[in-house]
Design a protein around this motif. Structure first.
Motif, mmCIF file in Angstrom:
data_model
loop_
_atom_site.group_PDB
_atom_site.id
_atom_site.type_symbol
_atom_site.label_atom_id
_atom_site.label_comp_id
_atom_site.label_asym_id
_atom_site.label_seq_id
_atom_site.Cartn_x
_atom_site.Cartn_y
_atom_site.Cartn_z
ATOM 1 N N LEU A 1 2.326 1.693 -3.469
ATOM 2 C CA LEU A 1 1.350 2.168 -4.456
ATOM 3 C C LEU A 1 0.980 3.630 -4.243
ATOM 4 N N MET A 2 1.069 4.111 -3.019
ATOM 5 C CA MET A 2 0.860 5.549 -2.796
ATOM 6 C C MET A 2 1.952 6.358 -3.482
ATOM 7 N N LYS A 3 3.175 5.818 -3.500
ATOM 8 C CA LYS A 3 4.272 6.488 -4.228
ATOM 9 C C LYS A 3 3.970 6.505 -5.727
ATOM 10 N N VAL A 4 3.470 5.372 -6.220
ATOM 11 C CA VAL A 4 3.120 5.283 -7.643
ATOM 12 C C VAL A 4 2.024 6.293 -7.978
ATOM 13 N N PHE B 1 -7.518 0.547 -3.139
ATOM 14 C CA PHE B 1 -8.800 0.200 -2.511
ATOM 15 C C PHE B 1 -8.827 -1.274 -2.118
ATOM 16 N N LYS B 2 -8.365 -2.136 -3.029
ATOM 17 C CA LYS B 2 -8.368 -3.576 -2.745
ATOM 18 C C LYS B 2 -7.512 -3.906 -1.526
ATOM 19 N N ILE B 3 -6.404 -3.205 -1.406
ATOM 20 C CA ILE B 3 -5.523 -3.405 -0.240
ATOM 21 C C ILE B 3 -6.200 -2.907 1.036
ATOM 22 N N TYR B 4 -6.752 -1.703 0.995
ATOM 23 C CA TYR B 4 -7.356 -1.120 2.192
ATOM 24 C C TYR B 4 -8.567 -1.925 2.661
ATOM 25 N N PHE B 5 -9.366 -2.411 1.720
ATOM 26 C CA PHE B 5 -10.515 -3.239 2.095
ATOM 27 C C PHE B 5 -10.048 -4.563 2.698
ATOM 28 N N GLY C 1 0.825 -1.209 0.000
ATOM 29 C CA GLY C 1 0.000 0.000 0.000
ATOM 30 C C GLY C 1 0.855 1.253 0.000
ATOM 31 N N SER C 2 1.913 1.249 0.802
ATOM 32 C CA SER C 2 2.827 2.412 0.844
ATOM 33 C C SER C 2 3.506 2.615 -0.504
#
Length: 413
Positions: free
Chosen positions: A155-158, A180-184, A152-153
Motif C-alpha cells: 500500500l505504500m507503493k500504491v 492506518f488500519k494496518i499500522y494500528f 503495508g509495504s
C-alpha cells in the motif's frame, strides 16, 4: 457444490475474462470494481471459483486470446487467488492476490485518467482484509504472521503512485486510511507519521478536495494518534471533526469515535450527557463521569478497575487515570462549599485534616504528607488557586475563583 460440466465451467471463465477486458476497454470503473471484490462473496465470483476448480486450464485460455492475454498478468494470479479462497487456503489466496495487485498497479500507472480509482480502492481494501485473515491462519498453525506487514509495504507503493499531480491524487487519502488500519493492527503506529507528513505538508494535496468518507476516517485515526501523544486540544479538534461529519445514521462509527472523544473531553473538563452514553452503549464511562461530578476518588478507581481490560485495549486507560486530579479538585470544592455555608468568613481556609476526613469517608486512607502533596500538585497545575500555611497545616484558598475551570484546555503539564 452441484455438478458442474466442463462446458459450463469454460463458459463462466470466458465470461469473466470478457467482462474484465470490456470494463478496462470502456473504462467502466464500477464494473471492474465488482470483478475484484473477493470478500463480498458475490455469487458470480463464487460461481467462477467453482468453475476454476473444475476447468484446470484457465491459463491456456488466457494465453490463446490476445484480448485476454494483455491483462493475463492480472487475471492469471487472480484466478489462482480465487481458487485458493474458495478452498479456504487464505495464505495462498493472499500471495496470489498480491501478485495480481502488483500487476494491476502497473496497468493503473499507465491509465491517464482516474476512471479506475474505485477499482483500486477495492484492491487496497482486499489486500488488507486478505492479509489479516492469512495472518490468523499462520498464527493458528504456529507460524509467523507476516502478510499484513507485506500488505503495508504494497500500500505504500500504491500511495506513491497516487501522490502526484493529476486527478488520481484524490485517492491518496483512502489508501492512507487503509495503511492506518494496518499500522494500528500491527502496533506500529509510528509508521503513520511519514504518511501524515505527506498528506498535511505536500502542496499537491488539498484536504478539502478529498471525499468526505475518507476525511472522516483520516481524522478519526489521526485523532487517536493525538490521544496516544496526550495532545488533547489536537485530539479534540480531529475527533470532533470526525464526529461532526460522520454519517448520522451509522451508529457503529459514531460509537467508535466517541470511545476516544469522551476521554479527551473529560480531560479538558467537558462531561458528556447521560443520554449520549446510553444511546451509544458507552456505559463504561458512566461511573467515571459520576466520579468527576461528585469528587469521588473511590468511584473513579472502581470504574477504572471494573473496565480495565476495555480501557487498556482502547489505549485510554492512562488518560482516564489522570482524571484523578480533577476528582480531587471537585472534592476540595465540595468541602469549600460546605464550609462557606457554615462560616463564610473562614471558607477559604481549608485544614488538611478536613480533607483527610473526607477521604476517609470515601474509604481512602491517606496521611497528612500525602494530602499536602496532592494539594501542592493541584495548586501547581492551576486546579486550585491558593498557598500553604505550613505551620498550621492549612491550605489558604484565593477569595477570587479558587477553583478555576479548565474551559476546554487540558490540565497544565
Amino acid at each position: 457444490m452441484a455438478y458442474l460440466s466442463m462446458g459450463e465451467a469454460h463458459r463462466r471463465i470466458t465470461d469473466y475474462l470478457n467482462r474484465f477486458s470490456d470494463a478496462v476497454f470502456s473504462q467502466d470503473g464500477p464494473s471492474l470494481k465488482q470483478l475484484l471484490s473477493f470478500s463480498s462473496n458475490s455469487p458470480s465470483l463464487l460461481a467462477l471459483a467453482d468453475a476454476l476448480n473444475v476447468f484446470q486450464d484457465a491459463n491456456r485460455l488466457i494465453k490463446q486470446s490476445e484480448k485476454y492475454s494483455q491483462y493475463g498478468e492480472i487475471t492469471a494470479p487472480l484466478f489462482r487467488s480465487l481458487q485458493s479462497y474458495r478452498l479456504g487456503n487464505l495464505v495462498d489466496t493472499y500471495s496470489a492476490f498480491e501478485k495480481a495487485a502488483n500487476a494491476f498497479i502497473q496497468e493503473f500507472r499507465n491509465w491517464e485518467s482516474a476512471w479506475a480509482l474505485e477499482a483500486l480502492f477495492v484492491v487496497a481494501y482486499e489486500i488488507r482484509v486478505l492479509a489479516e485473515r492469512a495472518d490468523k491462519d499462520l498464527a493458528s498453525n504456529g507460524k509467523s504472521p507476516e502478510k499484513l506487514k507485506a500488505a503495508g509495504s504494497f500500500l505504500m507503493k500504491v500511495f506513491g503512485v497516487l501522490a502526484g499531480k493529476g486527478p488520481k491524487r484524490v485517492g491518496a487519502l483512502y489508501v492512507t486510511c487503509q495503511l492506518f488500519k494496518i499500522y494500528f493492527k500491527l502496533g506500529t503506529v509510528h509508521l503513520c507519521r511519514s504518511v501524515i507528513r505527506s498528506i498535511e505538508t505536500a502542496r499537491i494535496f488539498d484536504f478539502e478536495e478529498f471525499p468526505k468518507r475518507d476525511k472522516v476516517t483520516y481524522m478519526y485515526y489521526t485523532g487517536r494518534l493525538e490521544v496516544f501523544n496526550e495532545n488533547f486540544p489536537a485530539a479534540d479538534h480531529k475527533l470532533s471533526y470526525a464526529l461532526m461529519h460522520c454519517n448520522p445514521h451509522n451508529e457503529a462509527n459514531i460509537r467508535m469515535i466517541l470511545k476516544y472523544l469522551i476521554p479527551v473531553k473529560l480531560s479538558i473538563g467537558i462531561l458528556p450527557k447521560d443520554w449520549l452514553l446510553e444511546k451509544y452503549n458507552l456505559v463504561e464511562y458512566r461511573n467515571v463521569v459520576q466520579a468527576l461530578k461528585r469528587g469521588d476518588l473511590r468511584l473513579l478507581r472502581h470504574a477504572l478497575q471494573e473496565h480495565e481490560d476495555r480501557f487498556l485495549r482502547s489505549g485510554v486507560f492512562l488518560v482516564l487515570e489522570k482524571l484523578e486530579l480533577q476528582v480531587y479538585q471537585r472534592l476540595l470544592k465540595k468541602i469549600y462549599i460546605i464550609q462557606k455555608q457554615k462560616d463564610p468568613s473562614k471558607a477559604h481556609q481549608m485544614k488538611l485534616e478536613i480533607i483527610i476526613k473526607a477521604l476517609k469517608w470515601l474509604e481512602m486512607d491517606m496521611d497528612l504528607d500525602e494530602v499536602e502533596c496532592i494539594v501542592a500538585i493541584l495548586i501547581n497545575k492551576n486546579l486550585v488557586k491558593g498557598y500553604f500555611a505550613h505551620k498550621s497545616k492549612v491550605a489558604v484558598l484565593s477569595k477570587q475563583d479558587p477553583f478555576p475551570k479548565l474551559n476546554g484546555k487540558p490540565v497544565n503539564s
